[in-house]
Design an enzyme around this catalytic site. Structure first.
Site, PDB file in Angstrom:
ATOM      1  CD  GLU A  48      -2.891  -0.548   2.517  1.00  0.00           C
ATOM      2  OE1 GLU A  48      -2.982   0.508   2.857  1.00  0.00           O
ATOM      3  OE2 GLU A  48      -3.564  -1.593   3.106  1.00  0.00           O
ATOM      4  CG  ASP A  59      -3.472   8.286   7.745  1.00  0.00           C
ATOM      5  OD1 ASP A  59      -3.916   7.206   7.776  1.00  0.00           O
ATOM      6  OD2 ASP A  59      -3.244   9.013   6.908  1.00  0.00           O
TER       7      ASP A  59
END
Length: 264
Positions: A48, A59
């Protein structure tokens, strides 16, 4: 080899696939690409490539620090596409927030990603109901489209995400932001079970895996184990680039060993 083929190859080997995330541009573009290659050398099956974004939704603090540094250094979406091109021979997805793709131009982004040999996109903030433009472009260019489901997803939402995905279905094992946890979410296995009732796509679990033991635990019930923060930590907490690359490869080897010794 496509993402799904890589996951199915791992299944034939009696293990889960290992999917590794790193943001492009941290600590600089060249080093981030070298770190992605180090993950592959250590046993990562699918990469990724994260595109740094100024307002990330899922995140955690560690990845935010890395992406903020990458943005400050001038990292662009083109750098992400270039990173994918550099990973020739390994299936590579870009993980991005939809605003970046929309601003870049959906068709232009899809065409560039396909031309670079990229496999597709993971879009954590793009719900299937609003993804028609991306789905059309992805189909035109033969790209995977990976949507997320969460423990709070209803049966109907899981079914919709599954129908809208290609490559695999991303099962976010817990609510909240990314980051390593002391233990795997108790709801992860139930989410995978519910997802498999809706699809024959591989179901891969992310958010929270930080070491080989946790990778082994998740590999006992999922088709793939997705790891991000542990790799960022390995790269960040070293005094120089060679040490960072070595730490990333060592982390990949630990996690790869874990998915090969999954718990029953």
């Amino acid at each position: 080899m496509s993402v799904r083929e890589a996951i199915e190859q791992a299944r034939r080997e009696g293990r889960a696939a290992l999917i590794g995330y790193l943001p492009v541009g941290f600590p600089d573009v060249a080093t981030s690409v070298a770190a992605m290659k180090a993950m592959v050398a250590g046993g990562v099956d699918v990469v990724e490539v994260g595109l740094p974004y100024s307002d990330p939704l899922i995140d955690g603090p560690l990845i935010q620090r890395a992406t903020e540094a990458a943005l400050a250094a001038g990292t662009t979406p083109q750098d992400g596409i270039a990173a994918v091109r550099a990973l020739t021979g390994t299936p590579a997805l870009i993980m991005t927030y939809w605003t970046l793709v929309d601003r870049y131009g959906v068709e232009q982004f899809a065409a560039g990603l396909a031309a670079s040999g990229g496999a597709g996109l993971i879009t954590p903030d793009l719900i299937p109901d609003e993804a028609a433009e991306w789905h059309t472009a992805a189909t035109r260019h033969g790209l995977d489209r990976v949507h997320l489901v969460a423990p709070t997803s209803t049966r109907e939402r899981i079914a919709l995400a599954a129908r809208s995905s290609r490559g695999f279905l991303y099962a976010a094992s817990l609510m909240g932001v990314t980051g390593e946890r002391a233990q795997v979410s108790a709801g992860a296995k139930d989410l995978v079970t519910r997802a498999r009732e809706a699809t024959d796509l591989p179901v891969c679990v992310g958010l929270g895996v930080g070491d080989g033991a946790q990778a082994a635990e998740v590999a006992g019930f999922a088709d793939g184990v997705i790891v991000g923060s542990a790799f960022v930590r390995a790269l960040m907490n070293t005094p120089d680039v060679p040490s960072g690359l070595a730490a990333v490869e060592a982390m990949a080897r630990e996690l790869a060993s874990g998915v090969r010794h999954r718990w029953s």
